[in-house]
Design a protein around this motif. Structure first.
Motif, PDB file in Angstrom:
ATOM      1  N   GLU A   1      25.739  -0.684 -13.859  1.00  0.00           N
ATOM      2  CA  GLU A   1      26.900  -0.930 -14.716  1.00  0.00           C
ATOM      3  C   GLU A   1      27.270  -2.418 -14.719  1.00  0.00           C
ATOM      4  O   GLU A   1      27.602  -2.985 -15.763  1.00  0.00           O
TER       5      GLU A   1
ATOM      6  N   GLY B   1      27.335   7.540 -16.264  1.00  0.00           N
ATOM      7  CA  GLY B   1      26.739   6.303 -16.748  1.00  0.00           C
ATOM      8  C   GLY B   1      26.272   6.448 -18.183  1.00  0.00           C
ATOM      9  O   GLY B   1      26.835   7.209 -18.948  1.00  0.00           O
TER      10      GLY B   1
ATOM     11  N   LEU C   1      26.270   1.220 -22.183  1.00  0.00           N
ATOM     12  CA  LEU C   1      27.601   0.638 -22.193  1.00  0.00           C
ATOM     13  C   LEU C   1      27.903   0.136 -23.600  1.00  0.00           C
ATOM     14  O   LEU C   1      27.110  -0.577 -24.194  1.00  0.00           O
TER      15      LEU C   1
END
Lengths: 293, 165
Positions: free
Chosen positions: A181, B113, B116
């Motif tokens: 991330e 997850g 993004l």
């Protein structure tokens, strides 16, 4: 022991009763697999398991060392803390894996024996983790690639026959989610930022891409253990392609870095960059053999 | 096999975390079990993060506390499976964290997850100082592996937050 807090307790003067374990060092608690059942499961060859744990452990150890090099060099304080945290996670994984390696091959070598007393040709890490950091974008690209591939691997290893390896993977996959991330955020911020940041981020991807092939190229040890990394190639590259597209960047079209007579990091054939890294990693242990504190 | 009623459990459970001294190992969910047999006792710990540097110290503290409680044959062992999760932090532990100015983790583990995307990704986190929900994340990595760094836009104070794992 009069205080709940060991730091405060330590600062109090006074003789320590013999045998009282009140401080970590020298009390036998340094083993990262302390008391874990380390019997080998049926059907798993100890030498193979040890070699495999060395491969994964060396990947984590060497990349951890590279990340720690960012201390005092990162562009922002928060990112320095972040990179140190990623390095700490990888170091923790490396300690467990190298400890497992020393048990599995019956040699009784400790994590320290393996980290500090092997030569570069005895390290089994992929070359991706040993090349120098380059600029920040290069580091972002490397962490993105490594974390994505390692998380995909760990997600499969949680079902491995060796319960220790499976447990290391189960804990590690949750940590790597944060690594991935972090790298995704920077990929997006730099790739979809200014023309200059876009250019630098693309250059980072271009530099890292030739090193990915090794992550997916099986070693005979991996094939014998049923952990063929070739199965990861497609899903990992697909995840990376999605991230790269979202960041308005281009998946590099690059040939893999050449192998040497078909051999590379997993066989102990490294770039010239590993030696200096190990020299720094190992210098204190080698200058003071057997020292404890 | 978690036994929570024995004297040995009580002794081990009272040991505090070296990095978060307001929490006991039981609050934190690190104490995974205690087995007692006569003067012999075995305590199991589940480390938080792989690289948590406090594990050795926790083990030493548990060992010392059990010996103080009169056990002469003490063994401290690590249990890695199942891995630690912030869901193991007790309600009492979450209350103590907030009292100490550290925002507790949300229940249910980390967010999933995936790719993004650009756009708002803010989680609703309450400032442990003033109670405002107008807060923002400064960095997902903080002073220890388990914490993120946040800031309150109402009272302007920075605060730590235990991140879900």
């Amino acid at each position: 022991m009069t205080d709940d807090h060991v730091y405060l307790t330590l600062s109090e003067a006074g003789p320590e009763p013999e045998g009282e374990a009140r401080w970590a060092y020298g009390t036998g608690f340094a083993d990262p697999l302390l008391g874990v059942d380390t019997a080998l499961p049926d059907g798993v060859e100890g030498a193979d398991l040890a070699a495999y744990c060395q491969m994964l452990g060396d990947d984590a150890l060497v990349l951890s060392q590279r990340l720690i090099e960012w201390c005092t060099r990162a562009p922002e304080l928060e990112e320095e803390v972040a990179l140190a945290n990623l390095g700490l996670d990888l170091l923790g994984q490396a300690r467990r894996l190298l400890t497992r390696a020393g048990q599995a091959d019956g040699s009784g070598r400790t994590e320290d024996d393996l980290a500090y007393w092997r030569e570069d040709h005895e390290f089994r890490n992929v070359r991706l983790v040993e090349v120098p950091n380059g600029d920040f974008a290069h580091t972002v690209a490397r962490i993105l690639a490594f974390a994505t591939a390692r998380q995909a691997l760990y997600q499969r290893l949680v079902h491995h026959a060796d319960p220790v390896l499976a447990a290391v993977a189960a804990a590690g996959t949750k940590e790597l989610a944060y690594h991935r991330e972090w790298a995704q955020e920077w990929l997006l911020r730099l790739g979809d930022g200014t023309p200059y940041s876009h250019e630098r981020m693309q250059a980072g991807l271009d530099a890292v891409w030739p090193l990915l092939d090794e992550l997916f190229t099986p070693h005979p040890v991996e094939l014998r253990l049923g952990t063929d990394p070739a199965a990861l190639r497609e899903p990992v590259l697909a995840l990376l392609a999605d991230d790269i597209a979202e960041a308005t960047l281009t998946v590099p079209d690059a040939a893999p870095l050449a192998y040497v007579g078909g051999r590379a990091g997993r066989d102990g054939v490294h770039t010239e960059d590993l030696g200096p890294l190990l020299a720094e990693l190992q210098v204190v242990a080698r200058a003071h053999p057997g020292a404890t504190w | 096999m978690v036994t929570t009623t024995t004297r040995a459990w009580e002794a081990a459970a009272a040991v505090t975390d070296p990095e978060l001294p307001m929490l006991t190992l039981a609050d934190l969910g690190v104490l995974a079990g205690v087995e007692e047999s006569g003067d012999a006792v075995t305590a199991w710990l589940t480390p938080t993060y792989s690289g948590c540097p406090a594990v050795a110290e926790m083990a030493a503290d548990v060992d010392a506390r059990l010996r103080e409680a009169g056990y002469t044959d003490v063994t401290v062992r690590l249990r890695l499976d199942p891995p630690w999760s912030t869901d193991l932090i007790s309600d009492e532990g979450r209350r103590k964290l907030a009292e100490a100015g550290i925002a507790p983790p949300a229940a249910g583990g980390p967010p999933p997850g995936g790719v993004l995307r650009l756009g708002p990704t803010r989680r609703a986190v309450t400032c442990p100082q003033c109670g405002s929900t107008d807060t923002e994340e400064l960095s997902r990595f903080g002073s220890t592996a388990c914490k993120a760094l946040w800031r309150c836009r109402s009272c302007r104070e920075p605060f730590d937050r235990i991140k879900e794992i």
